[in-house]
Design a protein around this motif. Structure first.
Motif, PDB file in Angstrom:
ATOM      1  N   GLY A  41      -2.169   5.118   6.471  1.00  0.00           N
ATOM      2  CA  GLY A  41      -1.698   5.631   5.182  1.00  0.00           C
ATOM      3  C   GLY A  41      -0.348   5.059   4.767  1.00  0.00           C
ATOM      4  N   SER A  45      -2.722  -1.815   3.936  1.00  0.00           N
ATOM      5  CA  SER A  45      -3.904  -2.439   3.316  1.00  0.00           C
ATOM      6  C   SER A  45      -3.691  -2.636   1.819  1.00  0.00           C
ATOM      7  CB  SER A  45      -5.149  -1.583   3.540  1.00  0.00           C
ATOM      8  OG  SER A  45      -5.428  -1.496   4.921  1.00  0.00           O
ATOM      9  N   THR A  46      -3.073  -1.661   1.189  1.00  0.00           N
ATOM     10  CA  THR A  46      -2.825  -1.767  -0.254  1.00  0.00           C
ATOM     11  C   THR A  46      -1.971  -2.998  -0.541  1.00  0.00           C
ATOM     12  OG1 THR A  46      -2.921   0.637  -0.385  1.00  0.00           O
ATOM     13  CG2 THR A  46      -1.935  -0.510  -2.256  1.00  0.00           C
TER      14      THR A  46
HETATM   15  P1  ADP Z   1      -2.762   1.726   5.603  1.00  0.00           P
HETATM   16  O1  ADP Z   1      -3.543   0.483   5.442  1.00  0.00           O
HETATM   17  O2  ADP Z   1      -1.341   1.519   6.021  1.00  0.00           O
HETATM   18  O3  ADP Z   1      -3.440   2.727   6.489  1.00  0.00           O
HETATM   19  P2  ADP Z   1      -3.483   2.221   2.828  1.00  0.00           P
HETATM   20  O4  ADP Z   1      -2.896   1.123   2.045  1.00  0.00           O
HETATM   21  O5  ADP Z   1      -4.931   2.167   3.137  1.00  0.00           O
HETATM   22  O6  ADP Z   1      -2.625   2.443   4.158  1.00  0.00           O
HETATM   23  O7  ADP Z   1      -3.227   3.599   2.075  1.00  0.00           O
HETATM   24  C1  ADP Z   1      -2.013   3.935   1.443  1.00  0.00           C
HETATM   25  C2  ADP Z   1      -2.208   5.227   0.651  1.00  0.00           C
HETATM   26  O8  ADP Z   1      -3.122   5.004  -0.416  1.00  0.00           O
HETATM   27  C3  ADP Z   1      -2.784   6.369   1.462  1.00  0.00           C
HETATM   28  O9  ADP Z   1      -2.158   7.554   1.016  1.00  0.00           O
HETATM   29  C4  ADP Z   1      -4.243   6.370   1.100  1.00  0.00           C
HETATM   30  O10 ADP Z   1      -4.796   7.650   1.192  1.00  0.00           O
HETATM   31  C5  ADP Z   1      -4.235   5.868  -0.337  1.00  0.00           C
HETATM   32  N1  ADP Z   1      -5.448   5.106  -0.657  1.00  0.00           N
HETATM   33  C6  ADP Z   1      -5.909   4.014  -0.016  1.00  0.00           C
HETATM   34  N2  ADP Z   1      -7.029   3.525  -0.595  1.00  0.00           N
HETATM   35  C7  ADP Z   1      -7.300   4.338  -1.641  1.00  0.00           C
HETATM   36  C8  ADP Z   1      -8.307   4.368  -2.649  1.00  0.00           C
HETATM   37  N3  ADP Z   1      -9.280   3.445  -2.689  1.00  0.00           N
HETATM   38  N4  ADP Z   1      -8.246   5.377  -3.568  1.00  0.00           N
HETATM   39  C9  ADP Z   1      -7.259   6.297  -3.550  1.00  0.00           C
HETATM   40  N5  ADP Z   1      -6.287   6.318  -2.636  1.00  0.00           N
HETATM   41  C10 ADP Z   1      -6.275   5.360  -1.687  1.00  0.00           C
END
Ligand code: ADP
Ligand code: MG
Length: 383
Positions: A41, A45-46
């Protein structure tokens, strides 16, 4: 410093969501290996999806070689060629009925001729050690092989930057090492690499720079030792110390090693312990160019009694396999051979041509750090 990839004040909110990234600024220097580290979280990835334009910042901007990203079709296509993204889940990335078609997808989209496409695919599959897999269906491969196909698909576009989300997740330890070695090999031939991971051991041992993230923010970016030696930071990011640092701190507290420079690896830690004993003779590292070695050379060198044998790089591993050379080390090879050298034992590193410089650099780094000298020679050159 030449920046390859930059995020400047990047914010992103998923539709109907909280901010997944708030004011993220990072700079990835050209030719480096960078690890985004943080708990689930954190926004890793974002940020990686942002790096090749799959997501677009709500505020702030992304830049490649100083140029702000542009999001029209033509620029996006160019961006995705120059910044290759390997997704965490290979099943989401692989879609064609055969490995060949999957890897050919990008080059075909670039409008290359059939011949050029074939060359790009063959080269990319060889680079990831998947020669001969052309007609296999991707969904029947192992997890490690799927990752390798996904990497080949990106490599076929000859990207300048390779961005890889959780490269080792869902892989067994041996396949994880193979993938990380492959990333090292690509980096040695000039590709800038950014990975995300929550594996502190991996980030600490592998990365040149670590970007510590939590809650959509960057807590710190810097050298791995600088980041991981800061207790407060590590705790704030809900991570733990790499084991070598923890052991080193406990040994130092007991006066068993000098507290000095923190060890980067088991090799450094062992040297710190060794240096409290009288020095004995060191073993040598025989560095063999796999591009020039003849079968007879391999027989003579690798089957000598008591010698340790490792291979680095895809071409070298393929050669070892085809010549029936049994490898004692197929991963972490330089450190393992240096550990043997400290014990006074010799080793042979069968090395892909592109990795030769990397091996010499790493040994030189070790010598500079320890004041020891370890003989590295090319037994074929010596004649
Ligand atoms: P990591 O890769 O570090 O685990 P992410 O980038 O996946 O983190 O997630 C960052 C935040 O965005 C988290 O709070 C996650 O719940 C939210 N999030 C990730 N993907 C989505 C999505 N497709 N829709 C809504 N929220 C998302
Ligand atoms: Mg993630």
């Amino acid at each position: 410093m030449i920046p390859a990839l930059e995020a400047a004040g990047v914010r992103y909110a998923y539709p109907n969501g909280r901010d997944a990234l708030s004011d993220v600024s990072i700079t990835v220097e050209r030719g480096t290996k960078v690890a985004l580290v943080g708990p689930n979280g954190a926004g890793k990835s974002t940020l990686l999806l942002m790096a090749n334009g799959l997501l677009r910042p709500t505020a702030g901007e992304m830049r490649l070689h100083g140029e702000p990203f542009r999001y029209d079709r033509r620029h996006l296509r160019e961006l995705r060629r120059r910044v290759g993204l390997v997704l965490q889940n290979s099943d989401a990335q692989l879609f064609a009925p055969t490995v060949y078609q999957d890897v050919a997808f990008g080059p075909l989209n670039l409008g290359l001729s059939e011949d050029e496409v074939r060359r790009a695919v063959t080269g990319a599959l060889a680079a990831v050690g998947l020669r001969g897999f052309e007609s296999r269906p991707p969904h029947l491969l192992s997890g490690g092989e799927k990752k390798a196909v996904a990497i080949a698909g990106v490599l076929a576009m000859r990207p300048e930057v390779l961005v890889f989300d959780e490269p080792t997740s869902a892989l067994d330890p041996a396949s994880a090492l193979v993938v990380m070695e492959l990333l090292d090999e690509l980096n040695a031939s000039g590709t800038t690499i950014v990975i995300s991971t929550h594996d502190v051991e991996l980030a600490y041992a592998w990365a040149d720079r670590v970007v510590l993230m939590d809650g959509g923010r960057v807590l710190h970016q810097g050298r791995p030792d600088e980041v991981f030696l800061d207790d407060g930071l590590v705790r704030a990011a809900k991570l733990r110390l790499p084991v070598v640092l923890e052991v080193h701190a406990e040994l130092a507290a007991r006066g068993l090693v000098r507290s000095g420079e923190p060890p980067r690896s088991v090799l450094h830690l062992v040297h710190a312990l060794d240096s409290t004993r009288p020095a004995e003779g060191h073993g040598a590292v025989l560095l063999v160019d796999a591009g020039r070695a003849l079968p007879g050379d391999l027989d003579r060198l690798c089957r000598a009694p008591g010698v340790h044998v490792g291979a680095m790089g895809t071409a070298a591993k393929a050669l070892a396999e085809s010549e029936g050379v049994r490898l004692e080390f197929a991963a972490g090879v330089i450190d393992r051979c240096l550990l043997k050298a400290l014990l006074g034992e010799d080793s042979v590193i069968l090395c892909s041509t592109a990795m030769l410089g990397h091996v010499r650099d790493r040994v030189a780094e070790f010598e500079a750090r320890t004041g020891l000298s370890v003989e590295v020679r090319d037994p074929l050159q010596a004649g």
